[in-house]
Enzyme design. Sequence first.
Site, PDB file in Angstrom:
ATOM      1  N   CYS A   2       1.032  -1.343  -0.123  1.00  0.00           N
ATOM      2  CA  CYS A   2      -0.168  -0.009   0.249  1.00  0.00           C
ATOM      3  C   CYS A   2       0.933   1.279  -0.047  1.00  0.00           C
ATOM      4  O   CYS A   2       1.866   1.311   0.639  1.00  0.00           O
ATOM      5  CB  CYS A   2      -0.730   0.121   1.323  1.00  0.00           C
ATOM      6  SG  CYS A   2      -1.964  -1.287   1.384  1.00  0.00           S
ATOM      7  N   ARG A  27       4.116  -0.595  -4.848  1.00  0.00           N
ATOM      8  CA  ARG A  27       3.901  -1.062  -3.449  1.00  0.00           C
ATOM      9  C   ARG A  27       2.511  -1.825  -3.186  1.00  0.00           C
ATOM     10  O   ARG A  27       2.291  -2.401  -2.124  1.00  0.00           O
ATOM     11  CB  ARG A  27       3.888   0.117  -2.529  1.00  0.00           C
ATOM     12  CG  ARG A  27       5.373   0.548  -2.675  1.00  0.00           C
ATOM     13  CD  ARG A  27       5.589   1.679  -1.204  1.00  0.00           C
ATOM     14  NE  ARG A  27       5.965   0.933  -0.327  1.00  0.00           N
ATOM     15  CZ  ARG A  27       7.243   0.835   0.196  1.00  0.00           C
ATOM     16  NH1 ARG A  27       8.145   1.844  -0.269  1.00  0.00           N
ATOM     17  NH2 ARG A  27       7.511  -0.066   1.170  1.00  0.00           N
ATOM     18  N   TRP A  74      -2.962  -2.560  -1.553  1.00  0.00           N
ATOM     19  CA  TRP A  74      -2.816  -4.156  -1.640  1.00  0.00           C
ATOM     20  C   TRP A  74      -3.553  -4.769  -0.846  1.00  0.00           C
ATOM     21  O   TRP A  74      -3.502  -4.748   0.469  1.00  0.00           O
ATOM     22  CB  TRP A  74      -1.309  -4.442  -1.412  1.00  0.00           C
ATOM     23  CG  TRP A  74      -0.916  -5.777  -1.737  1.00  0.00           C
ATOM     24  CD1 TRP A  74      -0.513  -6.440  -2.820  1.00  0.00           C
ATOM     25  CD2 TRP A  74      -0.887  -7.122  -0.717  1.00  0.00           C
ATOM     26  NE1 TRP A  74       0.002  -7.483  -2.901  1.00  0.00           N
ATOM     27  CE2 TRP A  74      -0.337  -8.218  -1.618  1.00  0.00           C
ATOM     28  CE3 TRP A  74      -1.142  -7.197   0.601  1.00  0.00           C
ATOM     29  CZ2 TRP A  74      -0.330  -9.211  -1.055  1.00  0.00           C
ATOM     30  CZ3 TRP A  74      -0.956  -8.394   1.302  1.00  0.00           C
ATOM     31  CH2 TRP A  74      -0.429  -9.399   0.422  1.00  0.00           C
ATOM     32  N   ASN A 100      -2.083   2.412   6.169  1.00  0.00           N
ATOM     33  CA  ASN A 100      -1.303   1.091   5.930  1.00  0.00           C
ATOM     34  C   ASN A 100      -1.277   0.308   7.254  1.00  0.00           C
ATOM     35  O   ASN A 100      -0.831   0.980   8.346  1.00  0.00           O
ATOM     36  CB  ASN A 100       0.151   1.360   5.310  1.00  0.00           C
ATOM     37  CG  ASN A 100       0.149   1.947   3.981  1.00  0.00           C
ATOM     38  OD1 ASN A 100      -1.200   2.033   3.467  1.00  0.00           O
ATOM     39  ND2 ASN A 100       1.217   2.505   3.490  1.00  0.00           N
ATOM     40  N   GLY A 101      -0.901  -0.979   7.123  1.00  0.00           N
ATOM     41  CA  GLY A 101      -1.123  -1.868   8.200  1.00  0.00           C
ATOM     42  C   GLY A 101      -2.056  -2.559   8.714  1.00  0.00           C
ATOM     43  O   GLY A 101      -3.040  -2.566   7.669  1.00  0.00           O
ATOM     44  N   GLU A 481      17.028 -18.439  -6.488  1.00  0.00           N
ATOM     45  CA  GLU A 481      16.717 -17.364  -6.832  1.00  0.00           C
ATOM     46  C   GLU A 481      16.152 -17.095  -8.244  1.00  0.00           C
ATOM     47  O   GLU A 481      15.249 -16.490  -8.568  1.00  0.00           O
ATOM     48  CB  GLU A 481      17.939 -16.189  -6.703  1.00  0.00           C
ATOM     49  CG  GLU A 481      17.779 -14.628  -7.273  1.00  0.00           C
ATOM     50  CD  GLU A 481      16.754 -13.999  -6.373  1.00  0.00           C
ATOM     51  OE1 GLU A 481      16.203 -14.551  -5.495  1.00  0.00           O
ATOM     52  OE2 GLU A 481      16.512 -13.026  -6.960  1.00  0.00           O
ATOM     53  N   LYS A 485      12.601 -15.751  -9.410  1.00  0.00           N
ATOM     54  CA  LYS A 485      12.316 -14.905 -10.484  1.00  0.00           C
ATOM     55  C   LYS A 485      11.458 -15.050 -11.534  1.00  0.00           C
ATOM     56  O   LYS A 485      10.375 -14.404 -11.720  1.00  0.00           O
ATOM     57  CB  LYS A 485      13.748 -14.450 -11.081  1.00  0.00           C
ATOM     58  CG  LYS A 485      14.716 -13.525 -10.303  1.00  0.00           C
ATOM     59  CD  LYS A 485      14.328 -12.048 -10.040  1.00  0.00           C
ATOM     60  CE  LYS A 485      13.512 -12.136  -8.617  1.00  0.00           C
ATOM     61  NZ  LYS A 485      14.088 -11.890  -7.450  1.00  0.00           N
ATOM     62  N   GLU A 488       7.747 -15.451 -10.066  1.00  0.00           N
ATOM     63  CA  GLU A 488       6.995 -14.300  -9.611  1.00  0.00           C
ATOM     64  C   GLU A 488       6.542 -13.291 -10.941  1.00  0.00           C
ATOM     65  O   GLU A 488       5.366 -12.678 -10.842  1.00  0.00           O
ATOM     66  CB  GLU A 488       7.380 -13.781  -8.408  1.00  0.00           C
ATOM     67  CG  GLU A 488       9.080 -12.890  -9.036  1.00  0.00           C
ATOM     68  CD  GLU A 488       9.538 -12.095  -7.917  1.00  0.00           C
ATOM     69  OE1 GLU A 488       8.783 -11.566  -6.887  1.00  0.00           O
ATOM     70  OE2 GLU A 488      10.778 -11.807  -7.474  1.00  0.00           O
ATOM     71  N   HIS A 504      16.336 -37.474  -5.878  1.00  0.00           N
ATOM     72  CA  HIS A 504      15.461 -37.911  -4.564  1.00  0.00           C
ATOM     73  C   HIS A 504      14.219 -37.507  -4.692  1.00  0.00           C
ATOM     74  O   HIS A 504      13.343 -37.475  -3.852  1.00  0.00           O
ATOM     75  CB  HIS A 504      16.109 -37.296  -3.452  1.00  0.00           C
ATOM     76  CG  HIS A 504      17.641 -37.824  -2.960  1.00  0.00           C
ATOM     77  ND1 HIS A 504      17.993 -38.902  -2.639  1.00  0.00           N
ATOM     78  CD2 HIS A 504      18.811 -37.065  -3.050  1.00  0.00           C
ATOM     79  CE1 HIS A 504      19.201 -39.109  -2.640  1.00  0.00           C
ATOM     80  NE2 HIS A 504      19.622 -38.106  -2.845  1.00  0.00           N
ATOM     81  N   LYS A 603       5.810  -4.632  -3.506  1.00  0.00           N
ATOM     82  CA  LYS A 603       7.214  -4.569  -3.446  1.00  0.00           C
ATOM     83  C   LYS A 603       7.647  -4.804  -1.886  1.00  0.00           C
ATOM     84  O   LYS A 603       8.650  -5.466  -1.715  1.00  0.00           O
ATOM     85  CB  LYS A 603       7.607  -3.159  -3.917  1.00  0.00           C
ATOM     86  CG  LYS A 603       9.250  -2.774  -3.641  1.00  0.00           C
ATOM     87  CD  LYS A 603      10.018  -3.822  -4.560  1.00  0.00           C
ATOM     88  CE  LYS A 603      11.273  -3.612  -4.671  1.00  0.00           C
ATOM     89  NZ  LYS A 603      11.994  -4.800  -5.516  1.00  0.00           N
TER      90      LYS A 603
END
Length: 608
Positions: A2, A27, A74, A100-101, A481, A485, A488, A504, A603
Amino acid sequence: MCGIVGYIGENKARPILMNGIKRLEYRGYDSSGISIIEDDKLLCEKSVGFVSELEKKISGKFNEGTSGIVHTRWATHGAPTIENAHPHIDCSGKISIVHNGIIENYNYLKAKLEKEGHTFTSETDSEVIAHLIESHYDGVLEDAVRMALNEVEGAYGLAVISLDDPGKLIAARRGSPLIVGIGERSHYVTSDVAAILEYTKEVVYLDDNEIAVLTKDNMQTTDIDNVQIEKRVDEIQWNLDKIEKGGYEHFMLKEIYEQPQSLSEAMLGRFEKDSNLVHLGGLKDKENDLRNIRRIIIVACGTSWNSGLIGEYMIEEHLRIPVEVEYASEFRYREPIIEAGTMVIAISQSGETADTLAAIHEARKKGALILSICNVVGSSIARGADCGIFLHAGPEIGVASTKAFTSQIAVLSLLTLFMARIKGKEEVLNSGLASKLIEIPEQVKTILDNSDQIIEIAQLYKDSDNCLYLGRGYNYPVALEGALKLKEISYIHAEGYPAAEMKHGPIALIDKNMPVVVVATTDKVYLKILSTIEEVRARGGRVIAIASEQNNEIAKLVDHVLYIPETIDALVPILSVIPLQLLAYHMAVMRGCDVDKPRNLAKSVTVE
Ligand code: AGP
């Protein structure tokens, strides 16, 4: 998560608020809304989707007001709908808030307020704040905000305006970042400095439980008990060009190409002239404590966790100090053991990740020394640590972290060299870590300058449903990583594995439709990884190898090879991840995905 922007001053609020919120869209971007005080009215508009939708809705309107607030969301509580979008307004239609929060006791507060006769129009936790302020309002807005916040449990970055107090903008913070910008006869509020950089570089970082009362000409800061607080004014060091695309199609691509520079900046001024001795200003006062560290726990999430794993390998190899890497979200709730001599390193690009922040609070309670590795100066994690190192990578806007990852590895190398200096470990200082690190930015540039082949490979595999990434040793975190990438931003299912683990379980997935990316640089486990490649080939899998230059042999075994320059094992990840970032980027773009704003992501993840 947010974004908040608020403005009060001499200028028209609308363009300032809308420019600012567009810069914060990375964000959170499922809905947005704006409130402006104009002609004795509180105007409000909201929309679902990107901020551009809101912009269309208010086109030609809201032109005169000189104070207001805006938000991009968000979703946490309640779906992304117009009703749930911020701002939220009280029953009188006079008080407007953006938040926000998470308000943890909102169910209790909502029931109480409903009993008192308040009517709610959204499913959000945030709306209770507007009604609580209304219930306490007795002529002075900041008093009502203070009383409301005394009833609230949870986290907030909050901005409030009211028609009954039109000359004021109130900002409050607990656990979610909020910054006040100081301009010419004007004040700004934002959750992220990127929003106001265009207007001012002078900022005040609010601390938890602080409230700022802003008018056009004044700023007064108190704590939640109304005790006055003197705040320091800081100057933002970034320029506007750092938060613009600069001719690139996406921020992610710009940030991938910025890596030679961001890596150089990570090292700038940190080496003693013409030597391998590292000095880190943010650790200077803690040299004695650091010299006596006997155990290290690294806490982080996502990409930062992956770089932490590289830190574990590097610190254990060079300093022989035992290191564990923990998901910050797990560390907090599993009663970790922290003895004297334990240091907790928190790695976070944003410095605001709620899980990592909570982990350092937990570590502090248990008496650990806390060192932060963050990119954002003034962020909550950086401020909550005992000492720290900044990445100096410049703002990272693309939701998929790229340049922060490589800078984190560079900074972990610098930390290793710093610890080696204060502990007198000559063998580490002379191991080549320093001299090879200095070569890295130029080597990254070489990879970027010769990356056309990656576009051809992306074209071949862009329609895959799954993809496996394998690596060993220092390249195992790189495999993780690379897979993160790809998944997402392209929504292709991708998994990273230590290469030897393939047999395995994951080997069952391999057939001619499975691209397998193998990070197979010439290191001490190279021969072992060749066996894994053979096993994939024997089952018809398609292999894309990342290999060290001058390795002609590997091309005969695999479908495609992407070459990277030679360096020491500990630094290979900075180079081997670059082709994987580009591969993910191009595959996602070819699939029509919005790489800078992947679905469901944000973000900085400021909720648990
Ligand atoms: C990385 O591409 C992600 N979007 C995400 O995993 C991120 O690394 C994670 O949320 C941690 O963020 P931080 O570094 O800001 O703490």
